[in-house]
Design a protein around this motif. Structure first.
Motif, PDB file in Angstrom:
ATOM      1  N   GLY A  77       0.778  -1.232   0.000  1.00 47.33           N
ATOM      2  CA  GLY A  77       0.000   0.000   0.000  1.00 47.33           C
ATOM      3  C   GLY A  77       0.809   1.280   0.000  1.00 47.33           C
ATOM      4  O   GLY A  77       0.243   2.373  -0.009  1.00 47.33           O
ATOM      5  N   ILE A  78       2.141   1.187  -0.007  1.00 43.27           N
ATOM      6  CA  ILE A  78       2.966   2.397  -0.014  1.00 43.27           C
ATOM      7  C   ILE A  78       2.733   3.166  -1.319  1.00 43.27           C
ATOM      8  O   ILE A  78       2.569   2.585  -2.375  1.00 43.27           O
ATOM      9  N   THR A  79       2.675   4.493  -1.218  1.00 43.43           N
ATOM     10  CA  THR A  79       2.430   5.349  -2.368  1.00 43.43           C
ATOM     11  C   THR A  79       3.492   6.427  -2.413  1.00 43.43           C
ATOM     12  O   THR A  79       3.904   6.949  -1.386  1.00 43.43           O
ATOM     13  N   GLU A  80       3.943   6.755  -3.618  1.00 42.99           N
ATOM     14  CA  GLU A  80       4.951   7.805  -3.788  1.00 42.99           C
ATOM     15  C   GLU A  80       4.615   8.638  -5.010  1.00 42.99           C
ATOM     16  O   GLU A  80       4.232   8.119  -6.050  1.00 42.99           O
ATOM     17  N   GLY A  81       4.768   9.957  -4.855  1.00 40.38           N
ATOM     18  CA  GLY A  81       4.541  10.880  -5.952  1.00 40.38           C
ATOM     19  C   GLY A  81       5.701  10.876  -6.928  1.00 40.38           C
ATOM     20  O   GLY A  81       6.842  10.663  -6.546  1.00 40.38           O
ATOM     21  N   VAL A  82       5.379  11.087  -8.195  1.00 36.91           N
ATOM     22  CA  VAL A  82       6.381  11.089  -9.251  1.00 36.91           C
ATOM     23  C   VAL A  82       6.359  12.449  -9.944  1.00 36.91           C
ATOM     24  O   VAL A  82       5.311  12.913 -10.376  1.00 36.91           O
ATOM     25  N   ASP A  83       7.507  13.091 -10.015  1.00 35.56           N
ATOM     26  CA  ASP A  83       7.639  14.372 -10.702  1.00 35.56           C
ATOM     27  C   ASP A  83       7.863  14.096 -12.172  1.00 35.56           C
ATOM     28  O   ASP A  83       8.870  13.482 -12.548  1.00 35.56           O
ATOM     29  N   LEU A  84       6.946  14.531 -13.013  1.00 35.72           N
ATOM     30  CA  LEU A  84       7.021  14.255 -14.438  1.00 35.72           C
ATOM     31  C   LEU A  84       7.946  15.208 -15.181  1.00 35.72           C
ATOM     32  O   LEU A  84       8.173  15.059 -16.371  1.00 35.72           O
TER      33      LEU A  84
END
Length: 85
Positions: A77-84
């Motif tokens: 369930g870990i979530t991480e934001g990605v800089d596009l």
């Protein structure tokens, strides 16, 4: 340092060439659970004949939405934001 990282600098995930893999789950799972299967990936994922298809790699992350701004691991369930950018 910003909360989001470039595609090559994610803390929780790395790209193995087939998709984004959760680093934490990969450490916890035995190597056989990730790499050894009796059937090809086509029979374990997607439109397989089984009613309960399984992923070739249970630590393989998924995008949370169509914009592909966040990756999440279905196992932990870990979530991480990605800089596009």
């Amino acid at each position: 340092m910003s909360a989001a990282f470039s595609m090559n600098e994610l803390n929780s995930f790395y790209n193995d060439g087939t998709g984004w893999v959760c680093r934490q789950c990969e450490r916890e799972l035995p190597g056989e659970a990730i790499t050894t299967n009796s059937h090809s990936r086509a029979f374990r994922e997607g439109e397989s004949e089984s009613k309960t298809p399984t992923l070739a790699n249970p630590a393989l992350a998924r995008w949370t939405d169509k914009t592909r701004r966040f990756l999440t691991c279905p196992r932990c369930g870990i979530t991480e934001g990605v800089d596009l950018a």
